[in-house]
Scaffold this motif. Structure first.
Motif, PDB file in Angstrom:
ATOM      1  N   GLN A  19      -7.334  -0.109  -1.133  1.00 24.65           N
ATOM      2  CA  GLN A  19      -6.891   1.221  -0.782  1.00 24.65           C
ATOM      3  C   GLN A  19      -8.027   2.024  -0.167  1.00 24.65           C
ATOM      4  O   GLN A  19      -9.171   1.869  -0.539  1.00 24.65           O
ATOM      5  CB  GLN A  19      -6.402   1.971  -2.024  1.00 24.65           C
ATOM      6  N   SER A  20      -7.660   2.913   0.757  1.00 23.90           N
ATOM      7  CA  SER A  20      -8.645   3.832   1.308  1.00 23.90           C
ATOM      8  C   SER A  20      -8.888   4.939   0.287  1.00 23.90           C
ATOM      9  O   SER A  20      -8.152   5.083  -0.695  1.00 23.90           O
ATOM     10  CB  SER A  20      -8.131   4.435   2.614  1.00 23.90           C
ATOM     11  N   GLU A  27      -5.829   7.091   0.128  1.00 21.86           N
ATOM     12  CA  GLU A  27      -4.771   6.456  -0.651  1.00 21.86           C
ATOM     13  C   GLU A  27      -5.053   6.564  -2.146  1.00 21.86           C
ATOM     14  O   GLU A  27      -4.136   6.767  -2.949  1.00 21.86           O
ATOM     15  CB  GLU A  27      -4.603   5.001  -0.235  1.00 21.86           C
ATOM     16  N   ARG A  85       2.266  -0.315  -2.535  1.00 20.17           N
ATOM     17  CA  ARG A  85       1.259  -0.135  -1.500  1.00 20.17           C
ATOM     18  C   ARG A  85       1.341  -1.209  -0.421  1.00 20.17           C
ATOM     19  O   ARG A  85       1.567  -2.382  -0.708  1.00 20.17           O
ATOM     20  CB  ARG A  85      -0.156  -0.178  -2.092  1.00 20.17           C
ATOM     21  N   GLN A  86       1.134  -0.780   0.817  1.00 24.78           N
ATOM     22  CA  GLN A  86       1.008  -1.655   1.980  1.00 24.78           C
ATOM     23  C   GLN A  86       2.197  -2.597   2.171  1.00 24.78           C
ATOM     24  O   GLN A  86       2.039  -3.793   2.384  1.00 24.78           O
ATOM     25  CB  GLN A  86      -0.305  -2.443   1.910  1.00 24.78           C
ATOM     26  N   GLU A  88       3.113   0.013   5.670  1.00 25.74           N
ATOM     27  CA  GLU A  88       3.277   1.395   5.227  1.00 25.74           C
ATOM     28  C   GLU A  88       2.374   1.641   4.024  1.00 25.74           C
ATOM     29  O   GLU A  88       2.235   0.786   3.151  1.00 25.74           O
ATOM     30  CB  GLU A  88       4.730   1.682   4.859  1.00 25.74           C
ATOM     31  N   ASP A  89       1.797   2.845   3.950  1.00 22.49           N
ATOM     32  CA  ASP A  89       0.865   3.162   2.866  1.00 22.49           C
ATOM     33  C   ASP A  89       1.536   3.103   1.502  1.00 22.49           C
ATOM     34  O   ASP A  89       1.034   2.462   0.584  1.00 22.49           O
ATOM     35  CB  ASP A  89       0.239   4.541   3.088  1.00 22.49           C
ATOM     36  N   ARG A 135       3.273   8.227   4.472  1.00 25.87           N
ATOM     37  CA  ARG A 135       2.185   7.806   5.361  1.00 25.87           C
ATOM     38  C   ARG A 135       1.018   8.745   5.105  1.00 25.87           C
ATOM     39  O   ARG A 135       1.177   9.957   5.077  1.00 25.87           O
ATOM     40  CB  ARG A 135       2.604   7.868   6.821  1.00 25.87           C
TER      41      ARG A 135
END
Length: 131
Positions: A2-3, A6, A24-25, A37-38, A51
């Motif tokens: 994750q960023s 996120e 997630r993702q 997709e986030d 998003r």
């Protein structure tokens, strides 16, 4: 992986306000290309995509891709909400209220709650809405 954006969303929006943890993702096909997709909430009974836009989303090619992604979601009957750094630093409680409202409208039967930030302000739940 994750960023940081996120991670802020997961901790300050979902966890702090009692929202279900999103998936997630998740992979979705848009214009014949697989995009990720986030956050999605299909597993919680709600066709909702979140998003999270960091700085790279300002680039021309990425912005076009995001518009195509938004249009594809609409055509598929999915709700979409988009948040960036300002939302995650200045108004996570507002983001949580919006996510909770869409989740409930789309079928989630859970009950969100206020976090320490919004508890003292008296702005949860929104006026006219009892949880």
């Amino acid at each position: 992986m994750q960023s940081v954006l996120e991670e802020c969303y997961a901790v300050d929006v979902e966890r702090a306000h009692g929202l279900p943890p999103g998936h997630r993702q998740g992979a979705f096909a848009v214009d014949g290309v697989t995009l990720y997709e986030d956050v999605t909430y299909d597993h919680a009974g709600a066709a909702l995509t979140i998003r999270l836009d960091g700085r790279t989303h300002l680039l021309p090619g990425v912005a076009f891709r995001d518009r195509r992604r938004d249009n594809a979601a609409e055509l598929a009957g999915r709700s979409r909400l988009v948040y960036g750094w300002r939302d995650m630093t200045a108004d996570v409680c507002g983001a949580a209220r919006e996510v909770a409202a869409v989740l409930q409208r789309r079928g989630w039967t859970g009950a969100p709650h206020c976090c320490p930030r919004c508890a003292g302000r008296g702005d949860w739940p929104p006026p006219g809405r009892e949880w």
